[in-house]
Structure formats: C-alpha cells, structure tokens
Write an enzyme that holds these catalytic residues in place. Structure first.
Site, short mmCIF file in Angstrom:
data_model
loop_
_atom_site.label_atom_id
_atom_site.label_comp_id
_atom_site.label_asym_id
_atom_site.label_seq_id
_atom_site.Cartn_x
_atom_site.Cartn_y
_atom_site.Cartn_z
N GLY A 46 0.84 -1.20 0.00
CA GLY A 46 0.00 0.00 0.00
C GLY A 46 0.87 1.24 0.00
CD GLN A 51 3.16 5.82 3.10
OE1 GLN A 51 2.22 5.32 2.47
NE2 GLN A 51 4.06 5.10 3.73
CB CYS A 92 5.04 2.05 7.98
SG CYS A 92 4.62 3.64 7.26
CG LEU A 93 6.39 1.09 1.95
CD1 LEU A 93 5.95 1.34 0.51
CD2 LEU A 93 7.38 -0.06 2.02
CG HIS A 134 -0.80 1.30 7.61
ND1 HIS A 134 0.12 0.86 8.54
CD2 HIS A 134 -0.10 2.05 6.72
CE1 HIS A 134 1.31 1.36 8.24
NE2 HIS A 134 1.22 2.07 7.13
CD GLU A 135 -1.38 2.49 2.95
OE1 GLU A 135 -0.90 3.64 2.91
OE2 GLU A 135 -0.68 1.48 3.11
CG HIS A 138 0.30 6.77 5.79
ND1 HIS A 138 1.40 7.21 6.47
CD2 HIS A 138 0.52 5.45 5.55
CE1 HIS A 138 2.25 6.21 6.66
NE2 HIS A 138 1.74 5.13 6.11
O1 K1U Z 1 1.64 2.36 3.92
C1 K1U Z 1 2.71 1.81 3.89
O2 K1U Z 1 3.68 2.30 4.43
C2 K1U Z 1 2.85 0.48 3.17
C3 K1U Z 1 2.76 -0.71 4.12
C4 K1U Z 1 1.31 -1.15 4.20
C5 K1U Z 1 0.97 -2.07 5.34
C6 K1U Z 1 1.61 -3.26 5.54
C7 K1U Z 1 1.25 -4.09 6.60
C8 K1U Z 1 0.22 -3.73 7.42
C9 K1U Z 1 -0.41 -2.53 7.23
C10 K1U Z 1 -0.05 -1.71 6.18
C11 K1U Z 1 3.66 -1.80 3.55
O3 K1U Z 1 3.45 -2.24 2.48
S1 K1U Z 1 4.96 -2.37 4.55
C12 K1U Z 1 5.67 -3.70 3.57
C13 K1U Z 1 4.86 -4.95 3.61
O4 K1U Z 1 4.03 -5.12 4.47
C14 K1U Z 1 5.08 -6.01 2.59
C15 K1U Z 1 6.07 -5.91 1.66
C16 K1U Z 1 6.24 -6.92 0.72
C17 K1U Z 1 5.43 -8.02 0.72
C18 K1U Z 1 4.44 -8.13 1.65
C19 K1U Z 1 4.26 -7.13 2.59
ZN ZN Z 2 2.64 3.30 6.20
#
Ligand code: K1U
Ligand code: ZN
Length: 176
Positions: A46, A51, A92-93, A134-135, A138
């Site tokens: 996501g 972000q 979270c990225l 979560h998004e 943000h």
């Molecule tokens: O919003 C963001 O920062 C992105 C975030 C979204 C998220 C992940 C997990 C729970 C809630 C929200 C991410 O994508 S973190 C990376 C991640 O979870 C992932 C990366 C590669 C494959 C599978 C998952």
């Molecule tokens: Zn995030």
C-alpha cells in the site's frame, strides 16, 4: 513512469492532513502510476499520497501475490462495521525496518472513488481491512507508531534515523 522519494519518520510532512481531490485529471493518473511503481519497487502492499509528499486523498494498494490486482481509492471514507478488533504486525514504508502489532477494527466499510471518477463501496476484513485503515491514517497525518508506547516510538525513531543515514551513505557510494 517514475520512482518517487518516500518520506521517512520523523519527517513533519507525514503529519499533514490530506485534502479531498476535486477531480481526476491526467496529472492525478500519472501520480497514481508513479505511486504504483514506487510501491511495487519498495516492495510494499500500500502507499498513501502523503508518503510521497502529495497531500491529497489518494491511496494505492495491491495485496495480491502476483502484484496484478491494483486498487485505487480516491477520497476514501472508512467506517468500522464491528467493535471487534484484530491484532496485526504492521510495517510501513515511511518507517523502514520496524514492525509491531496494532489492534484495529476487524471489519470495515469503504466508500471511495476510482480513477474513472466512479464512486464504489465495499466491505473489507483481514489484510484489506488492516491496510486500508493504515493508509487512511497516513491521509490523516497519523502513523502506526502512534499506537505504540513512547519508549517503542523513541526506539523506532533512532532505528529509522540510522537506517536512513545508512541508505544515504549507500546512495553516495553508488553514485561515485
Ligand atoms: O503504507 C505503507 O507504508 C505500506 C505498508 C502497508 C501495510 C503493511 C502491513 C500492514 C499494514 C499496512 C507496507 O506495504 S509495509 C511492507 C509490507 O508489508 C510487505 C512488503 C512486501 C510483501 C508483503 C508485505
Ligand atoms: Zn505506512
């Protein structure tokens, strides 16, 4: 298409409240494509416009294994459908290398608009419910760290700052 820089905690721009989108223009379609490219490259599931330092109500997501089910949410509203919560280990990225458990409502209703300007509504549970909440946070200037203790938040800040310094060092070395 272009890879966009992702803001990292504790950047104060992550605390900005996003504004609703008035209309879907070509510029928004381009931004959406760039956000997908950035999210897939990270990799992530996501990404909110906040972000990438764009303070408009735009979210992209793709929860599929093959990265072939892109979802776009414009001006989304999320309403809990239950008081029951579920814990999920979130990442979270904008907070690289930190994962921690957050409790959120387990079922929600999403009302949003797509890239064609069509409104839609859907019910979500499981990872879709976790990710959209979560998004949405943000877009409201909130991070999953805000649900953790001050001590965990401070540790996260130190770890992220170290990680960001390391990435900058690697970037400088790679460019030489
Ligand atoms: O919003 C963001 O920062 C992105 C975030 C979204 C998220 C992940 C997990 C729970 C809630 C929200 C991410 O994508 S973190 C990376 C991640 O979870 C992932 C990366 C590669 C494959 C599978 C998952
Ligand atoms: Zn995030």
């Amino acid at each position: 298409m272009a890879l966009l820089p992702v803001l990292s905690f504790p950047d104060p721009r992550l605390r900005t409240i996003a504004k609703p989108l008035e209309e879907v223009t070509d510029e928004i379609r381009q931004l959406t494509a760039d956000m997908f490219e950035t999210m897939y490259a990270a990799p992530g599931i996501g990404l909110a416009a906040t972000q990438v330092d764009r303070h408009i109500q735009l979210i992209v997501m793709d929860l599929s294994e093959n990265k072939d089910q892109p979802m776009v949410f414009i001006n989304p509203k999320v309403t809990p459908l239950t008081e029951e919560t579920q814990p999920y280990e979130e990442g979270c990225l904008s907070v690289p290398q930190i994962y921690d458990k957050v409790e959120r409502p387990s079922r929600v209703k999403i009302d949003a608009m797509d890239l064609e300007g069509q409104t839609f509504e859907m019910e979500a549970e499981g990872l879709l419910a976790v990710c959209i909440q979560h998004e949405m946070d943000h877009l409201n200037g909130k991070l999953f760290l805000d649900y953790l203790s001050p001590l965990k938040r401070q540790r996260a800040r130190e770890k992220v700052e170290k990680e960001v310094r390391q990435r900058q060092k690697e970037n400088v070395t790679a460019k030489r």
